[in-house]
Enzyme design. Structure first.
Site, PDB file in Angstrom:
ATOM      1  N   ASP A   1       0.303 -21.234   9.706  1.00  0.00           N
ATOM      2  CA  ASP A   1      -0.990 -21.871   9.502  1.00  0.00           C
ATOM      3  C   ASP A   1      -1.628 -22.025  10.882  1.00  0.00           C
ATOM      4  O   ASP A   1      -0.939 -21.907  11.903  1.00  0.00           O
ATOM      5  CB  ASP A   1      -0.784 -23.224   8.823  1.00  0.00           C
TER       6      ASP A   1
ATOM      7  N   ASP B   1      -4.682 -24.599  11.624  1.00  0.00           N
ATOM      8  CA  ASP B   1      -5.088 -25.983  11.847  1.00  0.00           C
ATOM      9  C   ASP B   1      -3.900 -26.928  11.701  1.00  0.00           C
ATOM     10  O   ASP B   1      -3.235 -26.959  10.660  1.00  0.00           O
ATOM     11  CB  ASP B   1      -6.177 -26.377  10.848  1.00  0.00           C
TER      12      ASP B   1
ATOM     13  N   SER C   1      -4.890 -19.163   7.176  1.00  0.00           N
ATOM     14  CA  SER C   1      -5.607 -20.372   7.588  1.00  0.00           C
ATOM     15  C   SER C   1      -6.712 -20.739   6.611  1.00  0.00           C
ATOM     16  O   SER C   1      -7.348 -19.873   6.007  1.00  0.00           O
ATOM     17  CB  SER C   1      -6.219 -20.176   8.979  1.00  0.00           C
TER      18      SER C   1
ATOM     19  N   LYS D   1      -5.595 -23.355  -0.414  1.00  0.00           N
ATOM     20  CA  LYS D   1      -4.346 -24.095  -0.572  1.00  0.00           C
ATOM     21  C   LYS D   1      -4.629 -25.387  -1.349  1.00  0.00           C
ATOM     22  O   LYS D   1      -5.695 -25.961  -1.175  1.00  0.00           O
ATOM     23  CB  LYS D   1      -3.762 -24.420   0.806  1.00  0.00           C
TER      24      LYS D   1
ATOM     25  N   ASP E   1       1.720 -27.598   8.362  1.00  0.00           N
ATOM     26  CA  ASP E   1       1.695 -29.014   8.762  1.00  0.00           C
ATOM     27  C   ASP E   1       1.276 -29.936   7.633  1.00  0.00           C
ATOM     28  O   ASP E   1       1.616 -31.116   7.637  1.00  0.00           O
ATOM     29  CB  ASP E   1       0.730 -29.219   9.931  1.00  0.00           C
TER      30      ASP E   1
END
Length: 335
Positions: free
Chosen positions: A8, A10, A107, A140, A165
């Protein structure tokens, strides 16, 4: 065996979540919208189309979603131009892993911001495939982005490890059939269900090394009935050998196995050779397939935890272990 690692952006490589929250909250407030306590958690992982509609439909921003997206992304680009919030040592971690595995990027940022971040870190050429959730049908926690990156890289999703994250990111990668390394930010902790989906949870990206990347996920058994199984990414059959990153139909005649004395050491060596550290052995629905005691000793002497159960319970146990463990299995779908 792991064939690729997919990152990912961010919150993993760029500490952008606080920036996104600040920019979107300021935008909502300035237009008379209603920012909620859980808004940022809900937005994390959404595609551009999804979060811009959310700001319009749920938070009361009067501008149309297309205008909202353009305005917010423009403000984010300005923030990045002033100072890109890079996470210390993240670029070094990426380059180190790139020496071992091909890398991808999945992303929720728009393509414009992905390119800015990768150019600033000199990582553009390190990733074999990059993708924004703008380019797939769903953001997502749907698995679309991770499945698409794996496809572009020519690697089965089950042989990839994802680095995430956020709660929605972990859910997305797990839904794609990948093992997940979670590196949650303190400001945005994982929900309990996401913690259970992560194979490894790290406190800092510097802890991500070749040694902490877990083995590929063992394929999930999607359906099971007497005489028939469907295994994710492999297909339909009657009996299967399954292990981290893959599996195949199990033909007893290869080793001369019979119901009695049952599963032999030769039947399980392939599981260990593919990295299994726990093994589930199914006895059939009626318990007629035995497990030779020599097989249990063989596994235990090698430090492998063994679970023997009738097929319905064995499948349930195997699927639950496959989320976080390097598990192998011999599954027999009859007798």
């Amino acid at each position: 065996m792991v064939d690729a690692v997919i990152f990912d952006l961010d919150g993993v490589l760029v500490d952008s979540e606080p920036v996104w929250e600040r920019v979107r909250r300021r935008y909502v407030d300035a237009r008379g919208g209603r920012w909620q306590a859980d808004t940022q958690h809900r937005l994390m992982g959404m595609s551009t189309g999804e979060w811009s509609r959310y700001l319009h439909d749920e938070l009361g921003v009067p501008e149309p979603p297309e205008r909202i997206a353009a305005d917010v992304i423009g403000e984010m680009a300005d923030e990045y131009a002033r100072q890109l919030p890079l996470i210390d040592t993240a670029a070094e971690v990426v380059r180190r892993l790139a020496r071992r595995w091909p890398l991808g990027l999945a992303s929720s940022s728009p393509r414009r911001l992905i390119e800015v971040a990768l150019e600033a870190t000199a990582l553009t050429d390190v990733f074999r495939a990059t993708l924004s959730t703008e380019e797939v049908a769903r953001g997502k926690p749907a698995p679309d982005a991770y499945l698409a990156v794996a496809e572009r890289m020519g690697v089965p999703a089950g042989r990839c490890v994802a680095v995430e994250d956020s709660t929605n990111g972990v859910r997305a990668a797990a839904a794609a059939g990948m093992r997940v390394v979670a590196v949650p930010r303190r400001s945005y902790p994982l929900t309990p269900d996401a913690e259970q989906l992560a194979a490894v949870i790290l406190t800092d990206i510097t802890e991500l090394t070749e040694e902490t990347v877990p083995p590929a996920r063992s394929p999930r058994i999607v359906e099971i009935s007497r005489g028939r199984m469907v295994v994710d990414g492999i297909g339909e059959g009657k009996d299967f050998k399954l292990y981290p990153g893959g599996g195949r139909p199990w033909d007893w005649t290869e080793t001369g196995t019979r119901h009695d004395p049952g599963i032999q050491p030769a039947d399980v060596t392939e599981l260990l050779g593919n990295g299994a550290t726990r093994v589930v052995l199914a006895e059939g629905f009626d318990g007629q397939l035995r497990v030779d005691p020599a097989t249990v000793r063989f596994l235990e002497e090698r430090g492998v935890e063994v679970h023997v159960a009738r097929t319905d319970r064995a499948v349930e146990l195997y699927n639950s272990l496959a989320v976080r463990e390097a598990v192998g299995a011999l599954i027999h779908s009859t007798c």
